[in-house]
Design an enzyme around this catalytic site. Structure first.
Site, PDB file in Angstrom:
ATOM      1  N   GLY A   1       0.772  -1.250   0.000  1.00 58.48           N
ATOM      2  CA  GLY A   1       0.000   0.000   0.000  1.00 58.48           C
ATOM      3  C   GLY A   1       0.799   1.294   0.000  1.00 58.48           C
ATOM      4  O   GLY A   1       0.342   2.306  -0.514  1.00 58.48           O
TER       5      GLY A   1
ATOM      6  N   ASP B   1      -4.252   1.983  11.275  1.00 55.77           N
ATOM      7  CA  ASP B   1      -5.647   1.795  11.664  1.00 55.77           C
ATOM      8  C   ASP B   1      -5.678   1.352  13.137  1.00 55.77           C
ATOM      9  O   ASP B   1      -5.587   2.193  14.022  1.00 55.77           O
ATOM     10  CB  ASP B   1      -6.256   0.763  10.695  1.00 55.77           C
ATOM     11  CG  ASP B   1      -7.745   0.574  10.836  1.00 55.77           C
ATOM     12  OD1 ASP B   1      -8.486   1.550  10.644  1.00 55.77           O
ATOM     13  OD2 ASP B   1      -8.181  -0.553  11.117  1.00 55.77           O
TER      14      ASP B   1
ATOM     15  N   LYS C   1      -5.890   6.725  11.586  1.00 56.76           N
ATOM     16  CA  LYS C   1      -7.248   6.724  12.159  1.00 56.76           C
ATOM     17  C   LYS C   1      -7.122   6.665  13.680  1.00 56.76           C
ATOM     18  O   LYS C   1      -7.124   5.564  14.258  1.00 56.76           O
ATOM     19  CB  LYS C   1      -8.034   5.496  11.666  1.00 56.76           C
ATOM     20  CG  LYS C   1      -8.301   5.455  10.170  1.00 56.76           C
ATOM     21  CD  LYS C   1      -9.127   4.211   9.820  1.00 56.76           C
ATOM     22  CE  LYS C   1      -9.299   4.018   8.344  1.00 56.76           C
ATOM     23  NZ  LYS C   1      -9.894   2.703   8.004  1.00 56.76           N
TER      24      LYS C   1
HETATM   25  P1  IMP Z   1      -3.709  -1.893  11.233  1.00 55.56           P
HETATM   26  O1  IMP Z   1      -5.104  -2.159  11.719  1.00 55.56           O
HETATM   27  O2  IMP Z   1      -3.208  -0.555  11.745  1.00 55.56           O
HETATM   28  O3  IMP Z   1      -2.783  -3.009  11.558  1.00 55.56           O
HETATM   29  O4  IMP Z   1      -3.799  -1.765   9.653  1.00 55.56           O
HETATM   30  C1  IMP Z   1      -3.519  -2.860   8.882  1.00 55.56           C
HETATM   31  C2  IMP Z   1      -3.739  -2.661   7.403  1.00 55.56           C
HETATM   32  O5  IMP Z   1      -5.140  -2.580   7.168  1.00 55.56           O
HETATM   33  C3  IMP Z   1      -3.180  -1.433   6.725  1.00 55.56           C
HETATM   34  O6  IMP Z   1      -1.820  -1.513   6.434  1.00 55.56           O
HETATM   35  C4  IMP Z   1      -4.011  -1.437   5.469  1.00 55.56           C
HETATM   36  O7  IMP Z   1      -3.473  -2.333   4.533  1.00 55.56           O
HETATM   37  C5  IMP Z   1      -5.350  -1.947   5.952  1.00 55.56           C
HETATM   38  N1  IMP Z   1      -6.325  -0.848   6.149  1.00 55.56           N
HETATM   39  C6  IMP Z   1      -6.707  -0.266   7.300  1.00 55.56           C
HETATM   40  N2  IMP Z   1      -7.639   0.677   7.078  1.00 55.56           N
HETATM   41  C7  IMP Z   1      -7.833   0.686   5.728  1.00 55.56           C
HETATM   42  C8  IMP Z   1      -8.694   1.458   4.861  1.00 55.56           C
HETATM   43  O8  IMP Z   1      -9.463   2.349   5.268  1.00 55.56           O
HETATM   44  N3  IMP Z   1      -8.610   1.160   3.536  1.00 55.56           N
HETATM   45  C9  IMP Z   1      -7.790   0.203   3.032  1.00 55.56           C
HETATM   46  N4  IMP Z   1      -6.968  -0.522   3.801  1.00 55.56           N
HETATM   47  C10 IMP Z   1      -7.000  -0.291   5.140  1.00 55.56           C
HETATM   48 MG    MG Z   2      -0.605  -1.577   4.314  1.00 55.86          MG
END
Ligand code: IMP
Ligand code: MG
Length: 178
Positions: free
Chosen positions: A48, A106, A134
């Site tokens: 990403g 996230d 977020k």
């Molecule tokens: P984490 O929850 O912070 O571990 O996020 C993990 C992964 O979830 C990120 O690196 C993204 O690949 C994916 N992700 C989280 N939120 C979004 C979103 O709003 N759109 C697309 N991918 C997301």
């Molecule tokens: Mg990612």
């Protein structure tokens, strides 16, 4: 810009490419100032973060290197999503000033886990630059060093962010329509 439809979900324009570029410029300026004479190693977290990392890297006006890592997740077998293997994380980390570049933070599971793994390789310093953050979704004590945009807990796509592998090529960011 108009609406986009993926997987039967409708997405509406949210952050224009020009606004993204302005923030990328600002972040590149801050990094260039802070890492002057440090030759940092930019670590792009695939998939990403590749558009953000490319635009950010191009705008640094200091000596810097870039490398790429990929996280292999085992979503089917892990309840937390934390069990991840890091592909491509090598010995070149030791003693370097590392800047991890992510597309989005996230829950924070991914980045916190990754920071721990990088720390174990004994970098001189470690910082995190994420295009999107977020704060309401965050489940860890963690603050990114550089944030493009803090956004509400809504699903977004574009500029590297995908929905089932698609939409990464959109120049702008879109948010799911409620
Ligand atoms: P984490 O929850 O912070 O571990 O996020 C993990 C992964 O979830 C990120 O690196 C993204 O690949 C994916 N992700 C989280 N939120 C979004 C979103 O709003 N759109 C697309 N991918 C997301
Ligand atoms: Mg990612």
């Amino acid at each position: 810009m108009k609406q986009k439809v993926y997987q039967g979900m409708t997405f509406v324009p949210y952050i224009e490419n020009s606004a993204i570029m302005e923030r990328v410029d600002e972040i590149a300026g801050k990094i260039s100032e802070r890492y002057k004479d440090r030759k940092p190693l930019i670590v792009c977290v695939l998939n990403g973060a590749f558009p953000f990392a490319a635009d950010l890297f191009r705008r640094l006006d200091i000596d810097a290197e870039i490398t790429f890592i990929r996280l292999k997740s085992y979503e089917g077998t892990s309840s937390t999503g934390v069990v991840r293997e890091v592909l491509g994380l090598g010995a070149d980390i030791k003693g370097r000033d590392i800047i991890l570049v992510e597309d989005i933070v996230d829950t924070g599971h991914t980045i916190v886990n990754l920071v721990d793994k990088v720390k174990a390789l004994e970098p001189a310093s470690i910082a995190v630059a994420t295009l999107l953050f977020k704060p309401e979704a965050l489940q860890h004590e963690f603050t990114p060093d550089y944030v493009g945009f803090s956004i509400p807990k809504k699903f977004i796509i574009g500029y590297g962010l995908d929905i089932d592998g698609l939409a990464r090529n959109l120049p702008d960011i879109y948010v799911v329509k409620e």
